[in-house]
Scaffold this active site. Structure first.
Site, PDB file in Angstrom:
ATOM      1  N   CYS A  68       8.724   6.742  -9.838  1.00  0.00           N
ATOM      2  CA  CYS A  68       9.745   7.047 -10.853  1.00  0.00           C
ATOM      3  C   CYS A  68       9.583   6.147 -12.084  1.00  0.00           C
ATOM      4  O   CYS A  68       9.828   4.939 -12.015  1.00  0.00           O
ATOM      5  CB  CYS A  68      11.130   6.883 -10.236  1.00  0.00           C
ATOM      6  SG  CYS A  68      12.495   6.959 -11.421  1.00  0.00           S
ATOM      7  N   CYS A  71      12.815   4.479 -13.311  1.00  0.00           N
ATOM      8  CA  CYS A  71      13.191   3.399 -12.394  1.00  0.00           C
ATOM      9  C   CYS A  71      12.525   2.092 -12.809  1.00  0.00           C
ATOM     10  O   CYS A  71      13.133   1.024 -12.781  1.00  0.00           O
ATOM     11  CB  CYS A  71      12.793   3.739 -10.964  1.00  0.00           C
ATOM     12  SG  CYS A  71      13.621   5.191 -10.281  1.00  0.00           S
TER      13      CYS A  71
END
Length: 327
Positions: A68, A71
């Site tokens: 991600c 993230c």
């Protein structure tokens, strides 16, 4: 982030609801001591690391995955803010690829997702890689603002007492208080503003102006600061308005002398007679609202700026003005 954009925000007046089950044999995640602010957890460790821990301190759970990109953007930001939070929150990170059960039960469908737990329950959250300022706002919302130091509390108390003394006309006491604050913090805008107010009350207009000029331009939009600047402007104007006794005599012989009444109102205001000053302006407006391009109304609005939006005289005169204009 507004609650409309926030799928984890609590319903109005309540907390988030939902039933989530976890492993019944929790154990601390490896690699971090129990007292650390930031740690990783597992499905089995979630009860101890989040639910039980959140009974003592708000716990933020960061649902993430190695693939991600957002993230990776959020991680350094949220870790920095958590470390600087003074222990108000802890951060627990859960890799959803390795531990999908909990995010599945909580309905986490997009990452990064951060959910705050307090007293064993989820209470708020956000999605996406927020900037640092919004992460700080989120932590302040779920854990309360940072505790003030004893010095900050003392300064606030002195500031409040000094403002009260100035409002009551005790300029000497007020000046001592504002001066004490400025000895601690020479740039304290509230104390600078208060001291300038003391100087205005003492008729020391040049000293007040010099002090006010030290306030940064971007701070001058604050209503309290704008009020003092307006009062200084009015004080300088009043010096050239003439003798109030002569103005009263002019009004006695000619009540329709609006120019004399306007000047008299400004002098009354400078002397601290706010209600009486407003009454003189209302007298002009009732007789000729359009006189000199609504000069009386404009003067009253200037009074409001000088008095401040929540001053009792402002609130009372605003009601009268609304009644007059819309009757």
């Amino acid at each position: 982030m507004s609650d409309y954009d926030n799928p984890y925000a609590p319903a109005s007046g309540g907390q988030m609801s939902g039933t989530v089950t976890f492993g019944d044999k929790p154990k601390p995640a490896g690699g971090a001591a129990a007292g650390d602010l930031i740690k990783d957890t597992t499905t089995a460790g979630f009860t101890a690391d989040v639910l039980q821990a959140s009974r003592d301190v708000t716990v933020l759970v960061d649902f993430w995955a190695p693939w991600c990109g957002p993230c990776k953007q959020l991680t350094p930001v949220i870790e920095k803010v958590v470390r600087e939070s003074g222990g108000r929150v802890k951060l627990v990170k859960l890799n959803i690829d390795e531990h999908p059960a909990i995010p599945g039960q909580m309905g986490i469908q997009s990452i990064p997702a951060v959910v705050a737990f307090a007293k064993g329950k989820p209470v708020d959250g956000f999605m996406g890689a927020l900037p640092e300022s919004q992460v700080r706002e989120f932590i302040d919302r779920v854990a309360g603002p940072p505790a003030k130091s004893s010095e900050e509390e003392q300064v606030e108390q002195i500031l409040a007492q000094s403002r009260e003394a100035l409002a009551e006309g005790d300029v000497e006491t007020a000046a001592r208080g504002f001066g004490a604050i400025l000895q601690i913090d020479q740039g304290h805008v509230g104390a600078i503003t208060g001291m300038a107010g003391c100087m205005l009350a003492a008729g020391e207009l040049d000293r007040a102006e010099k002090l006010l000029n030290a306030i940064p331009a971007d701070s001058r939009k604050d209503p309290d600061i704008a009020s003092v600047f307006k009062r200084l402007e009015m004080a300088r104007e009043v010096a050239g308005l003439g003798d109030p006794v002569e103005l009263e005599a002019r009004l006695a012989s000619n009540p329709a002398d609006h120019e004399a009444r306007l000047k008299f109102a400004k002098i009354l205001n400078a002397q601290g007679y706010r209600e009486a000053a407003a009454d003189e302006l209302f007298t002009i407006m009732r007789k000729d609202r359009q006189w000199q391009d609504e000069a009386a109304r404009k003067a009253l609005l200037a009074f409001f700026e000088a008095w401040g939006p929540m001053d009792p005289a402002t609130l009372s005169a605003r009601r009268q003005l609304s009644s007059l204009l819309f009757s």
